[in-house]
Structures are given as C-alpha cells and as structure tokens.
Design an enzyme around this catalytic site. Structure first.
Site, PDB file in Angstrom:
ATOM      1  N   ASP A 207     -25.292 -36.724 -22.985  1.00 48.67           N
ATOM      2  CA  ASP A 207     -23.953 -36.136 -22.915  1.00 48.67           C
ATOM      3  C   ASP A 207     -23.132 -36.356 -24.190  1.00 48.67           C
ATOM      4  OD1 ASP A 207     -23.909 -38.871 -22.307  1.00 48.67           O
ATOM      5  OD2 ASP A 207     -22.014 -38.683 -21.225  1.00 48.67           O
TER       6      ASP A 207
ATOM      7  N   SER B  16     -25.976 -39.186 -18.386  1.00 46.86           N
ATOM      8  CA  SER B  16     -25.970 -39.798 -19.717  1.00 46.86           C
ATOM      9  C   SER B  16     -27.339 -39.792 -20.398  1.00 46.86           C
ATOM     10  CB  SER B  16     -25.400 -41.207 -19.612  1.00 46.86           C
ATOM     11  OG  SER B  16     -25.155 -41.734 -20.879  1.00 46.86           O
ATOM     12  N   HIS B  17     -27.862 -40.970 -20.668  1.00 49.51           N
ATOM     13  CA  HIS B  17     -29.107 -41.109 -21.427  1.00 49.51           C
ATOM     14  C   HIS B  17     -30.333 -41.113 -20.517  1.00 49.51           C
ATOM     15  CE1 HIS B  17     -27.347 -44.801 -20.069  1.00 49.51           C
ATOM     16  NE2 HIS B  17     -28.564 -45.310 -20.000  1.00 49.51           N
TER      17      HIS B  17
ATOM     18  N   LYS C 148     -16.406 -42.809 -25.489  1.00 48.80           N
ATOM     19  CA  LYS C 148     -17.123 -43.064 -26.724  1.00 48.80           C
ATOM     20  C   LYS C 148     -17.620 -41.724 -27.246  1.00 48.80           C
ATOM     21  CE  LYS C 148     -20.929 -44.578 -23.811  1.00 48.80           C
ATOM     22  NZ  LYS C 148     -21.166 -45.724 -22.944  1.00 48.80           N
TER      23      LYS C 148
ATOM     24  N   THR D 141     -18.226 -55.095 -20.018  1.00 46.42           N
ATOM     25  CA  THR D 141     -19.074 -53.945 -20.311  1.00 46.42           C
ATOM     26  C   THR D 141     -18.523 -52.689 -19.627  1.00 46.42           C
ATOM     27  OG1 THR D 141     -21.014 -55.309 -20.609  1.00 46.42           O
ATOM     28  CG2 THR D 141     -21.401 -53.040 -19.932  1.00 46.42           C
TER      29      THR D 141
ATOM     30  N   THR E 124     -18.703 -48.178 -10.445  1.00 47.80           N
ATOM     31  CA  THR E 124     -19.147 -47.282 -11.514  1.00 47.80           C
ATOM     32  C   THR E 124     -18.154 -46.116 -11.581  1.00 47.80           C
ATOM     33  OG1 THR E 124     -20.622 -46.338  -9.888  1.00 47.80           O
ATOM     34  CG2 THR E 124     -21.593 -47.828 -11.457  1.00 47.80           C
TER      35      THR E 124
ATOM     36  N   ASP F 212     -27.046 -39.082 -27.404  1.00 44.97           N
ATOM     37  CA  ASP F 212     -27.679 -39.097 -26.078  1.00 44.97           C
ATOM     38  C   ASP F 212     -27.413 -37.820 -25.282  1.00 44.97           C
ATOM     39  OD1 ASP F 212     -25.015 -39.535 -25.424  1.00 44.97           O
ATOM     40  OD2 ASP F 212     -25.542 -40.765 -23.683  1.00 44.97           O
TER      41      ASP F 212
ATOM     42  N   ASP G 209     -22.144 -39.076 -25.925  1.00 46.02           N
ATOM     43  CA  ASP G 209     -21.195 -40.157 -26.196  1.00 46.02           C
ATOM     44  C   ASP G 209     -21.834 -41.352 -26.905  1.00 46.02           C
ATOM     45  OD1 ASP G 209     -22.580 -40.967 -23.973  1.00 46.02           O
ATOM     46  OD2 ASP G 209     -20.829 -41.425 -22.740  1.00 46.02           O
ATOM     47  N   ARG G 210     -23.168 -41.438 -26.898  1.00 45.74           N
ATOM     48  CA  ARG G 210     -23.815 -42.558 -27.595  1.00 45.74           C
ATOM     49  C   ARG G 210     -24.352 -42.110 -28.952  1.00 45.74           C
ATOM     50  NH1 ARG G 210     -27.230 -46.380 -23.486  1.00 45.74           N
ATOM     51  NH2 ARG G 210     -25.627 -46.583 -21.900  1.00 45.74           N
TER      52      ARG G 210
HETATM   53  C1  G1P Z   1     -24.924 -49.686 -19.700  1.00 45.39           C
HETATM   54  C2  G1P Z   1     -24.489 -50.318 -21.003  1.00 45.39           C
HETATM   55  C3  G1P Z   1     -22.973 -50.318 -21.113  1.00 45.39           C
HETATM   56  C4  G1P Z   1     -22.455 -48.892 -20.939  1.00 45.39           C
HETATM   57  C5  G1P Z   1     -22.990 -48.293 -19.649  1.00 45.39           C
HETATM   58  C6  G1P Z   1     -22.590 -46.829 -19.496  1.00 45.39           C
HETATM   59  O1  G1P Z   1     -24.425 -50.430 -18.606  1.00 45.39           O
HETATM   60  O2  G1P Z   1     -24.977 -51.633 -21.126  1.00 45.39           O
HETATM   61  O3  G1P Z   1     -22.582 -50.842 -22.350  1.00 45.39           O
HETATM   62  O4  G1P Z   1     -21.053 -48.876 -20.912  1.00 45.39           O
HETATM   63  O5  G1P Z   1     -24.411 -48.382 -19.622  1.00 45.39           O
HETATM   64  O6  G1P Z   1     -23.054 -46.053 -20.566  1.00 45.39           O
HETATM   65  P1  G1P Z   1     -25.295 -51.550 -17.821  1.00 45.39           P
HETATM   66  O7  G1P Z   1     -26.552 -50.896 -17.337  1.00 45.39           O
HETATM   67  O8  G1P Z   1     -25.605 -52.622 -18.819  1.00 45.39           O
HETATM   68  O9  G1P Z   1     -24.391 -52.020 -16.721  1.00 45.39           O
HETATM   69 ZN    ZN Z   2     -23.901 -40.967 -22.454  1.00 44.77          ZN
END
Ligand code: G1P
Ligand code: ZN
Length: 543
Positions: free
Chosen positions: A279, A113-114, A376, A344, A18, A277, A281-282
């Site tokens: 931060d 993030s979210h 993003k 991803t 990550t 979201d 970026d979404r």
């Molecule tokens: C998820 C989203 C992926 C995104 C990531 C970070 O990861 O599916 O597209 O890049 O969060 O925002 P996942 O939980 O699927 O590994």
């Molecule tokens: Zn985010």
C-alpha cells in the site's frame, strides 16, 4: 425499493487494538462479512448521513469488488460524497492526503499492507479519521464492538460504478468522484522537495532502481521518477499493480526484495535502490553495495532534512517507535530538538504531529514519514533521500560512513521467531516479565544486564496510557535488547527480538552487524531460555 436492509449476524475474532481488520480474503468474501464491517464503521462514527469519505486500496485481489460494496453501503446510509481512486487504487499516504485536503469525515483503505494478496491470501480494511491518520484505539474498539451487536446493514441495490473513468457520477443520490490517484500526491511532493535539483542529478547520469513489487506505488513511482524527474525509462521495475503482487510478498526488506538487494550488491549496481510495500507506506533504501537499515535511514533523514525546501526551516522534533534504534536520538540531541519514544504502530505519532511537536517519525519496520500526511510514506522517504543526495553529491555508502563518524553507529537487527504456539510465546514472555525486577547485575553469556523494564507509554498530548508495550533490557557496554509479540501476525504468535549495539568510535573498520550483535543474541537466548520454551534458538527471519 433500491435501499435494502439486510439481516446479518455478528462477526467475531478480531484483535482489539489494531487500526482495522485484517483477515484471509475468503473471510471478507463470505456473505455479509465485509458488509457487516463497513456498516459497523459507519454506525460507530455516528452514521454516514451527509458525510464524505475517501475510498481506495492497493489493488490486491477483491479490491475492486469490495469498493463497489462500500459505495453501495455508503449510498444506502445517506453519505453525500465518496472520493475514490481511479481503478480503485490509492496508496495509503495518498489516501491520507486526500482526506486532509478535502476535509472528509475519514477514509476507508483496503489493504493488508506488505502481506501477500490473492483469494487464498490476505485482505484488510482500515478506517482513517479526519486528520488523515489511522483510527485511534478508542475508535477501533467502538467499531469492533459494533460488529458484535449489529443485526442489519443497509445497501443500495444499484449497478456498479465505473471506476475506470475519471470524473463525477452519482449513485443513489450520493456523489462519486473518481480521481487520479497520483495528481494531488505529486502536487504535495513538489512543495516538499527540490524537483529541479533531483532532475539535474538524473540528467547527469545518476542511476536508480525502484522496485514497486507489483504493488500500488508502481503508478506513483513511474509518474514521479520517470515522467516528472526524468529518470530513464525502466528505472521503476515491477511497476504494474497485480492482484497477487506477482505471487510475492510486497514487503520491502532484504528478504522479500532480494532481487533488488542482489542487484545493488553486484558490479552492475546503480547508484541508488529503493522499494515500497503493498500500500506504499513502507520503504527500503539501499545504496550501491550498502544496505541502509530503516533506523539509520531515519537518522540520516533527520540529520539532513533541512536540505529539502519543505524542511528548510528545520524540524520541530522526531519520534521513533521504542524498538527502533536510538540512532535518531543522537541526531536530535545534536540538533537540540525534542525526541520521543512511542509504542510500535504509526497511530502513536498522530497526536505529536497534530500538536506540532514532531515533524519526522520512523519505525524500524521500514516506515518513515513526516507531518505532510498522517501515515508513513514510502515514496516520500525515497524522494527525501534523492533530494539529500542531489545536494550532497555523495554516494550512499560515503554519506552513511560520514554519518556514523559523526554520531557513532547503532548496529541493529531484528530477529523474528514466527508461528510459535501462542502458549509457548506467552510462557516465554511471562517468564522474563517475572524476572525483570531482579535482572540488574546478572550476567548471561558474558553480558551483564544494567537495566530492564516493560515499556509503558503516556501520551504527552492527551495523557492516555498504553502499557505492556514490550520488554527492554540494557546491557553494560551499550547493548540493548527488546522483546515483544507481534500484533499483526496471522499464524500463532511471532516473537520479535530487536538487538542494538552502540559503537561510538567509528574510526575502527565497520563490521558486519550480525557479527557485532552475536554476543547480545546469545545473551538474550540464555536470558529468556529460548531453547527451553521454543525448542530452538535460530530465528526464522533476520532483517
Ligand atoms: C508491524 C511492525 C510495526 C508496524 C506494523 C504495521 O507490527 O513491527 O512497526 O507499525 O507492523 O505496519 P508488529 O507485527 O510488530 O506488531
Ligand atoms: Zn503498508
């Protein structure tokens, strides 16, 4: 003595791969934990001496306190300058931009993030490299290895820095620049979009609701949409960043942004709705009575980008993550531009953008962006949509219907099975992997497999290989299912099932996506023996 060397013990339990560290807030607040990680970041990049960094976060609980700690560790490690957002706030794309325009040695972004914020919720620390993008795996692995071996960190025992006053201060010999988080970002957006056309559209009565979800884009959206572009006051809702995001998940999808969805489906719907979201970026895009899936949004943006001044010369190429629908591939084909399928995660787009091979990238998980930064960018997507609408002067639903008529429609949905016991998730995946070679020609719930594989990506720029990136199963008649385990879940495992059905002829009436995808859903449940491994076939979250 103002600089202290503190003995510390290793921190364990991070997931390799990550782009940073995401944990419960209390974990970060435990003595020496955050300190250890920050020192590990500096150690793993060859020290902080004489270097400059951008620091900021999404305003969640512990953001301000964490920034004070980071400033003191940076000072004690001899950093030359830290650029920090006013009040500790910086959206992820704005931080990426600041790293790039100031040519800093990287940046530290505080966000989960979210995911929800609060003392009992989530916190995260992410390191971005000098191109402004998330640290690649080689850097994060070094960072995480360092956390396991370091035995001390350096910290300046000095008073806190006032983050509420813009301007220059000094901390133990290090320059601290507190900057307006919006200013440079806004200047960048002005270079990309036709602000006059958007302003004219708002002046003509175009209505919009932007839900900032009490997260970091509030101040950005208010300034840009209301103050600069002239959208009426009140266009941006939930605009004040709160430490707990008002108790919700700052996740812009139909589940967590349901208030906005309900409004957009009602008789009082404005012309356009959007959300971002934690931060920033979404993004989520929704027209009056018309939700736009992130995969379709990407395709529409690629098809119409040339209407915005920043992309008037055309775009070099497009990249999408593997589970994202192939809607953008169809557009790329027609435009005659390169199109890439990556694993991803945004970090896989960085090399392609740096090499000038792609301009616009997107993920099905509500992430879209371009090479203007290396993250993003939620507001960027919203502004590009506004620019397109200002030129095409069509409602979102009409624009989408025209798009589907031209390219066909990729019906699409993601089904998440959450908090699955890790063993059960691994058994289920292992069982499918064991059968991949023999699936071709077999029929499940009436659907015949035409091809199946495990996605492995070879970066076209540096040749690095990322394997085990998800299972792909294609069915006769244009169906595709993808299965992968989430890399970001916090409890047990999350199995993501991505369903896609291509319908080339859209002269027929559009049907609800879940209805079109039901045969595929049943075929997958059969094929992976969902009931046997999970004891259920109904997903927890459908987006
Ligand atoms: C998820 C989203 C992926 C995104 C990531 C970070 O990861 O599916 O597209 O890049 O969060 O925002 P996942 O939980 O699927 O590994
Ligand atoms: Zn985010």
């Amino acid at each position: 003595m103002t600089f202290e060397m503190v003995k510390t013990s290793p921190i364990t339990g991070q997931k390799p791969g990550t782009s940073g560290l995401r944990k419960k807030t209390r974990v970060f607040m435990a003595p020496h934990y955050l300190e250890n990680f920050i020192q590990a970041i500096f150690n793993s990049i060859g020290g902080a001496k004489g270097k400059s960094f951008v620091v900021g976060g999404d305003g969640r609980f512990f953001n301000r306190q964490a920034i004070q700690t980071i400033l003191k560790i940076a000072a004690a490690n001899g950093a030359a300058r830290i650029i920090v957002g006013w009040n500790g706030l910086l959206s992820t794309p704005a931080a990426s931009h600041l790293i790039r325009i100031n040519g800093t040695d990287g940046g530290i972004i505080l966000s989960a993030s979210h995911n929800p914020g609060g003392i009992d919720e989530d916190f995260g620390v992410k390191f971005n490299v000098p191109n402004g993008g998330p640290a690649p795996e080689s850097v994060t692995s070094a960072m995480l290895a360092e956390t396991l071996t370091l035995s001390s960190y350096r910290i300046a025992r000095l008073p806190d820095t006032d983050l509420d006053v813009l301007g220059e201060t000094e901390l133990g010999g290090m320059q601290v620049s507190v900057v307006d988080p919006v200013e440079d970002y806004l200047a960048l957006m002005r270079t990309l979009f036709d602000f006059d056309a958007i302003r004219t559209m708002f002046a003509g009565g175009f209505s919009m609701c932007f839900d900032a979800m009490h997260a970091v884009t509030g101040p950005y959206a208010k300034k840009i949409l209301e103050d600069v572009l002239g959208a009426p006051k009140g266009t941006v809702i939930n605009s004040v960043p709160l430490e707990d995001f008002g108790g919700g998940h700052p996740d812009p999808n139909p589940i967590w942004a349901s208030t906005l969805i309900d409004l957009m489906m009602s008789d009082n719907a404005p012309d356009f709705g959007a959300a971002s979201d934690g931060d920033g970026d979404r993004n989520m895009i929704v027209g009056r009575g018309q939700y736009v899936t992130p995969s379709d949004s990407l395709a529409v943006l690629v098809a119409n980008a040339q209407l915005a001044p920043g992309y008037a010369a055309g775009i070099a190429g497009v990249a999408r993550s593997m589970p994202t629908s192939a809607a953008s591939d169809k557009v790329a084909e027609k435009l005659g531009i390169e199109c890439f399928e990556t694993p991803t995660g945004w970090k896989f787009f960085g090399n392609l953008m740096d090499a000038g091979r792609v301009t616009i990238c997107g993920e099905e998980s509500a992430g879209t962006g371009s090479d203007h930064v290396r993250e993003k960018d939620g507001l960027w997507a919203v502004l590009l949509w506004l620019n397109i609408l200002a030129v095409r002067k069509q409602p979102v639903a009409r624009l989408l219907a025209d798009h589907w008529a031209e390219y066909g429609r990729n019906y699409y949905s993601r089904h998440d099975y959450e908090a699955v016991p890790t063993d059960a998730a691994n058994d289920l995946m292992g069982n499918v992997i064991g059968q991949l070679a023999t699936l071709r020609g077999k029929t499940f719930a009436g659907q015949t497999v035409s091809r199946a594989d495990e996605f492995c990506y070879r970066d076209p720029i540096d040749g690095s290989v990322s394997d085990h990136q998800g299972l792909r199963i294609w069915f006769e008649g244009g169906g595709r299912a993808v299965l992968r385990l989430s890399g970001t879940g916090t409890e047990g495992a999350t199995i993501r099932v991505y369903l896609e059905q291509y319908q080339p002829d859209m002269s027929a009436i559009s049907q609800p996506a879940q209805q079109v995808l039901l045969p595929l859903q049943q075929a997958v449940a059969d094929l992976v023996r969902m009931q046997h491994f999970l004891g259920r076939t109904k997903p927890d979250v459908v987006t």
